[in-house]
Scaffold this active site. Structure first.
Site, PDB file in Angstrom:
ATOM      1  N   ASN A  31      87.142  16.148  38.538  1.00  0.00           N
ATOM      2  CA  ASN A  31      85.877  15.955  38.077  1.00  0.00           C
ATOM      3  C   ASN A  31      85.823  15.944  36.553  1.00  0.00           C
ATOM      4  OD1 ASN A  31      82.896  16.034  37.361  1.00  0.00           O
ATOM      5  ND2 ASN A  31      82.467  17.852  38.235  1.00  0.00           N
ATOM      6  N   LYS A  78      83.713  15.240  34.214  1.00  0.00           N
ATOM      7  CA  LYS A  78      82.450  15.614  33.704  1.00  0.00           C
ATOM      8  C   LYS A  78      82.058  14.932  32.466  1.00  0.00           C
ATOM      9  CE  LYS A  78      83.200  20.453  35.680  1.00  0.00           C
ATOM     10  NZ  LYS A  78      83.001  21.915  35.531  1.00  0.00           N
ATOM     11  N   HIS A 115      76.286  19.265  41.917  1.00  0.00           N
ATOM     12  CA  HIS A 115      77.178  20.200  41.422  1.00  0.00           C
ATOM     13  C   HIS A 115      76.508  21.330  40.698  1.00  0.00           C
ATOM     14  CE1 HIS A 115      80.046  21.311  38.067  1.00  0.00           C
ATOM     15  NE2 HIS A 115      81.000  20.919  39.119  1.00  0.00           N
ATOM     16  N   GLU A 122      76.593  22.358  37.878  1.00  0.00           N
ATOM     17  CA  GLU A 122      75.867  22.224  36.481  1.00  0.00           C
ATOM     18  C   GLU A 122      74.666  21.301  36.507  1.00  0.00           C
ATOM     19  OE1 GLU A 122      79.612  20.335  35.323  1.00  0.00           O
ATOM     20  OE2 GLU A 122      80.404  22.609  35.303  1.00  0.00           O
ATOM     21  N   GLU A 149      81.928  25.847  45.217  1.00  0.00           N
ATOM     22  CA  GLU A 149      82.522  26.063  43.812  1.00  0.00           C
ATOM     23  C   GLU A 149      81.774  27.298  43.617  1.00  0.00           C
ATOM     24  OE1 GLU A 149      84.107  22.543  41.823  1.00  0.00           O
ATOM     25  OE2 GLU A 149      82.027  22.286  41.713  1.00  0.00           O
ATOM     26  N   GLY A 190      85.222  27.023  35.410  1.00  0.00           N
ATOM     27  CA  GLY A 190      85.430  26.885  33.744  1.00  0.00           C
ATOM     28  C   GLY A 190      85.637  28.381  33.098  1.00  0.00           C
ATOM     29  N   SER A 231      88.260  26.822  38.294  1.00  0.00           N
ATOM     30  CA  SER A 231      89.597  27.247  37.708  1.00  0.00           C
ATOM     31  C   SER A 231      90.766  27.026  38.570  1.00  0.00           C
ATOM     32  CB  SER A 231      89.329  28.806  37.363  1.00  0.00           C
ATOM     33  OG  SER A 231      88.160  28.836  36.642  1.00  0.00           O
TER      34      SER A 231
HETATM   35  P1  13P Z   1      86.957  23.921  36.349  1.00  0.00           P
HETATM   36  O1  13P Z   1      88.115  23.475  37.375  1.00  0.00           O
HETATM   37  O2  13P Z   1      87.253  23.550  35.054  1.00  0.00           O
HETATM   38  O3  13P Z   1      86.538  25.588  36.599  1.00  0.00           O
HETATM   39  O4  13P Z   1      85.505  23.082  36.931  1.00  0.00           O
HETATM   40  C1  13P Z   1      85.624  23.107  38.158  1.00  0.00           C
HETATM   41  C2  13P Z   1      84.475  22.092  38.598  1.00  0.00           C
HETATM   42  O5  13P Z   1      83.234  22.330  38.481  1.00  0.00           O
HETATM   43  C3  13P Z   1      84.796  20.843  39.383  1.00  0.00           C
HETATM   44  O6  13P Z   1      83.766  20.141  39.808  1.00  0.00           O
END
Ligand code: 13P
Length: 251
Positions: A8, A10, A97, A99, A170, A176, A215
């Site tokens: 992803n 983003k 997601h 976010e 997740e 992150g 992560s």
């Molecule tokens: P990270 O791998 O940066 O922790 O992000 C995970 C994520 O949100 C994938 O959709």
């Protein structure tokens, strides 16, 4: 069941950078991709066509859109439709997601509508779920997973082909942060997810892929991908360079 190794990206990457990362990834991975693994990349909308073109003709590579709205066209400023994503070369869509839920305020009900709508328009869908740290501390992991799946899958036809749907667990606190969930936490949450999928879809739930995200890095992926009920990963930060994501895909 093939493991789904998903990236992803983003809100990162110009079209040129996306194209060069996708080309780099293909050249590092294509010849060595095990027959039981698939690669899926969710670029920003503007780069979907470039990534899809870079993957064109490569077996086991796919491109997706990070979001979409509930209509094929219309007066919905700023939105994009499944048919537009497909036109750009995407075959997958992402819903729910963290976010979008927690930064942009999407509710479980909208996530469910998007999931069902995307599937009805011929996209494959990866539905993301996961608890916040305060929910984990309050012992509510199973309740959150159950509710997000219940509402997220509410209008999905029960006879859907299982390979068209994936669920990404997740945990919000692991995204992150560098704080990957431990093996016991992952197995516990994925087992809860499988159980709920079985309640909803019966036997075929065994063939719905459950990905872990939060992560994931080249040096921890092998410990995650072999765990019970882990059928792939969804990677943010460590998917942004071809070297790093290639190590994850092959790791
Ligand atoms: P990270 O791998 O940066 O922790 O992000 C995970 C994520 O949100 C994938 O959709």
């Amino acid at each position: 069941m093939k493991k789904l190794m998903a990236a992803n990206w983003k809100m990162y990457k110009t079209r040129e950078d996306a194209e060069s990362t996708a080309n780099g990834l293909r050249s590092l991975v294509e010849k060595n991709l095990p027959s039981d693994r698939e690669v899926l990349v969710f670029p920003p909308f503007t780069a979907i066509d470039r990534v899809a073109a870079a993957f064109d003709g490569a077996n086991g590579f796919a491109t997706g859109g990070q979001d979409f709205y509930l209509h094929e066209e219309g007066a919905y400023t700023g939105e994009i439709s499944p048919s537009m994503l497909k036109d750009a070369g995407a075959t997958w869509g992402l819903t729910g997601h963290s976010e979008r839920r927690h930064v942009l305020g999407e509710k479980d009900e909208l996530v469910g509508e998007k999931t069902a709508y995307g599937l009805s328009q011929g996209m494959n869908i990866c539905l993301c779920i996961g608890e916040k740290i305060e929910e984990r501390k309050a012992g509510r992991v199973e309740a959150v997973i159950d509710t997000q799946l219940e509402l997220g899958l509410k209008d999905v036809p029960r006879d859907i082909a299982p390979e068209r749907l994936a669920v990404a667990y997740e945990p919000v606190w692991a995204i992150g942060t560098g704080e990957v969930a431990g093996p016991e936490e992952i197995v516990e949450a994925h087992t809860m997810t499988r159980k709920k999928l079985e309640d909803v879809f019966g036997e075929k739930a065994k063939e719905i892929r459950i990905l872990y995200g939060g992560s994931v890095k080249p040096d921890n992926v092998s410990g995650i991908i072999g765990l019970d009920n882990v059928d792939g990963v969804l990677v943010g930060g460590a998917s942004l360079t071809s070297d790093s994501f290639a190590k994850i895909v092959l790791g």
